[in-house]
Enzyme design. Structure first.
Site, PDB file in Angstrom:
ATOM      1  N   ASP A 191       0.606   9.526   1.591  1.00 34.89           N
ATOM      2  CA  ASP A 191       1.114  10.722   2.276  1.00 34.89           C
ATOM      3  C   ASP A 191       0.651  12.007   1.591  1.00 34.89           C
ATOM      4  O   ASP A 191       0.484  12.036   0.371  1.00 34.89           O
ATOM      5  CB  ASP A 191       2.649  10.656   2.271  1.00 34.89           C
TER       6      ASP A 191
ATOM      7  N   LEU B 105      -8.868  -9.333  -4.608  1.00 33.31           N
ATOM      8  CA  LEU B 105      -7.746  -8.587  -4.021  1.00 33.31           C
ATOM      9  C   LEU B 105      -7.688  -8.758  -2.497  1.00 33.31           C
ATOM     10  O   LEU B 105      -8.717  -8.681  -1.828  1.00 33.31           O
ATOM     11  CB  LEU B 105      -7.937  -7.090  -4.338  1.00 33.31           C
TER      12      LEU B 105
ATOM     13  N   HIS C  45      -7.600  14.177   5.468  1.00 37.16           N
ATOM     14  CA  HIS C  45      -7.824  12.739   5.653  1.00 37.16           C
ATOM     15  C   HIS C  45      -9.171  12.337   5.061  1.00 37.16           C
ATOM     16  O   HIS C  45      -9.300  11.292   4.422  1.00 37.16           O
ATOM     17  CB  HIS C  45      -7.753  12.361   7.134  1.00 37.16           C
TER      18      HIS C  45
HETATM   19  C1  FPP Z   1      -0.572  10.756   5.754  1.00 35.82           C
HETATM   20  O1  FPP Z   1      -0.746  12.114   5.390  1.00 35.82           O
HETATM   21  C2  FPP Z   1      -1.833  10.099   6.000  1.00 35.82           C
HETATM   22  C3  FPP Z   1      -2.203   9.492   7.168  1.00 35.82           C
HETATM   23  C4  FPP Z   1      -1.347   9.421   8.361  1.00 35.82           C
HETATM   24  C5  FPP Z   1      -3.521   8.866   7.301  1.00 35.82           C
HETATM   25  C6  FPP Z   1      -3.998   8.028   6.162  1.00 35.82           C
HETATM   26  C7  FPP Z   1      -5.452   8.172   6.007  1.00 35.82           C
HETATM   27  C8  FPP Z   1      -6.109   8.280   4.840  1.00 35.82           C
HETATM   28  C9  FPP Z   1      -5.452   8.213   3.515  1.00 35.82           C
HETATM   29  C10 FPP Z   1      -7.566   8.501   4.813  1.00 35.82           C
HETATM   30  C11 FPP Z   1      -8.271   7.281   4.295  1.00 35.82           C
HETATM   31  C12 FPP Z   1      -8.893   6.641   5.399  1.00 35.82           C
HETATM   32  C13 FPP Z   1      -8.581   5.487   6.001  1.00 35.82           C
HETATM   33  C14 FPP Z   1      -9.193   5.231   7.300  1.00 35.82           C
HETATM   34  C15 FPP Z   1      -7.673   4.434   5.460  1.00 35.82           C
HETATM   35  P1  FPP Z   1      -0.156  13.228   6.349  1.00 35.82           P
HETATM   36  O2  FPP Z   1      -1.187  13.577   7.345  1.00 35.82           O
HETATM   37  O3  FPP Z   1       1.129  12.755   6.952  1.00 35.82           O
HETATM   38  O4  FPP Z   1       0.086  14.413   5.357  1.00 35.82           O
HETATM   39  P2  FPP Z   1       1.264  15.506   5.449  1.00 35.82           P
HETATM   40  O5  FPP Z   1       2.541  14.762   5.203  1.00 35.82           O
HETATM   41  O6  FPP Z   1       0.913  16.437   4.326  1.00 35.82           O
HETATM   42  O7  FPP Z   1       1.207  16.132   6.790  1.00 35.82           O
END
Ligand code: FPP
Length: 248
Positions: free
Chosen positions: A19, A130, A36
């Site tokens: 997150d 893993l 992302h």
């Molecule tokens: C949460 O941060 C993240 C996601 C919903 C997407 C997860 C994706 C990645 C970590 C990129 C890596 C790539 C892949 C394809 C696994 P948020 O957008 O909710 O952040 P915020 O809480 O600050 O809004």
């Protein structure tokens, strides 16, 4: 980078809510999707760190059944990005002896993303290192509801006999081949589960780290493992150890 010596046992199964991408990007004057993009490097570093530490199962929340509520642009980006990251990183992960798995629902999920997930699963199926599970279009409540519906059907058709047990229930979950979660980590300082692995985390230890996901690295994973390794897991049991009163 050398793995530190942990005080106790290393968790077998680590689950992570990655997150904070959006906040990381917006704080830098960038759009959420740039966050992302930056999250990919953090994820690869954490996978390597998990292998080094001896973790056997790593499960990450890549896209939830609730994430469809985001803007069409962000949803489109995340779908494309999941597919792209898998395509780009598949061989590298295969080279690290990683077995890639998908846990998620088919409805709504882009068929091209499902195809890519299945290709990665097939290519890495024999790997013994893993097990890396990507939860894409995953939500725990609907997972449990889906399981119950299937159980009702299988009971009616005679495929499932006798009373339902925890063990039988487990076989109906999207994570049916994974052991229970030992360590549940969430980055970004938020202290919520957000519908991730509810059944599987019944006895997990929780570690919430105040680091936005793009800044997260294997060092943070190891810090969480170190916290875990010092915890006393009792699984509902208890030991009576009264302190001696002073003066006795
Ligand atoms: C949460 O941060 C993240 C996601 C919903 C997407 C997860 C994706 C990645 C970590 C990129 C890596 C790539 C892949 C394809 C696994 P948020 O957008 O909710 O952040 P915020 O809480 O600050 O809004």
């Amino acid at each position: 980078m050398k793995v530190p010596k942990f005080d106790g046992a290393v968790p077998q199964h680590v689950a992570i809510v990655m997150d904070g991408n959006g906040r990381w990007a917006n704080a830098r004057g960038l759009t959420r999707v740039e966050g992302h993009r930056a999250g990919e490097a953090a994820l690869m570093d954490v996978i390597e760190g998990a292998i080094q530490a001896g973790v056997k199962y790593l499960t990450v929340f890549a896209f939830s059944t609730e994430n469809w509520k985001r803007s069409p642009d962000e949803v489109k980006f995340l779908m494309n990005y999941n597919r792209e990251v898998l395509r780009r990183r598949r061989d590298e992960l295969d080279g690290w002896n990683v077995r890639i798995k998908w846990a998620g629902r088919r409805p709504k999920l882009w068929p091209t993303v499902i195809d890519e997930l299945l290709i990665a699963e097939k290519q890495t199926a024999k790997n013994k290192g893993l097990t890396f599970t990507m939860c894409v279009n995953y939500g725990s409540r609907i997972e449990i509801v889906d399981a119950i519906n299937q159980i009702v059907e299988d009971s009616k058709s005679g495929k499932l006999n006798g009373a339902l047990t925890e063990k039988k229930m487990q076989k109906y979950l999207l994570t049916k081949d994974l052991p229970d979660v030992d360590l549940f980590i969430r980055s970004s300082g938020e202290t919520r589960i957000s519908n991730f692995l509810l059944w599987q985390s019944a006895y997990a230890e929780f570690v919430f780290l105040d680091v936005l996901w793009p800044d997260f690295s294997r060092k943070d994973l190891w810090a969480a493992i170190q916290q875990y390794s010092k915890r006393n897991r009792r699984f509902g049991g208890a030991v009576d150890k009264p302190k001696k009163a002073k003066g006795n």
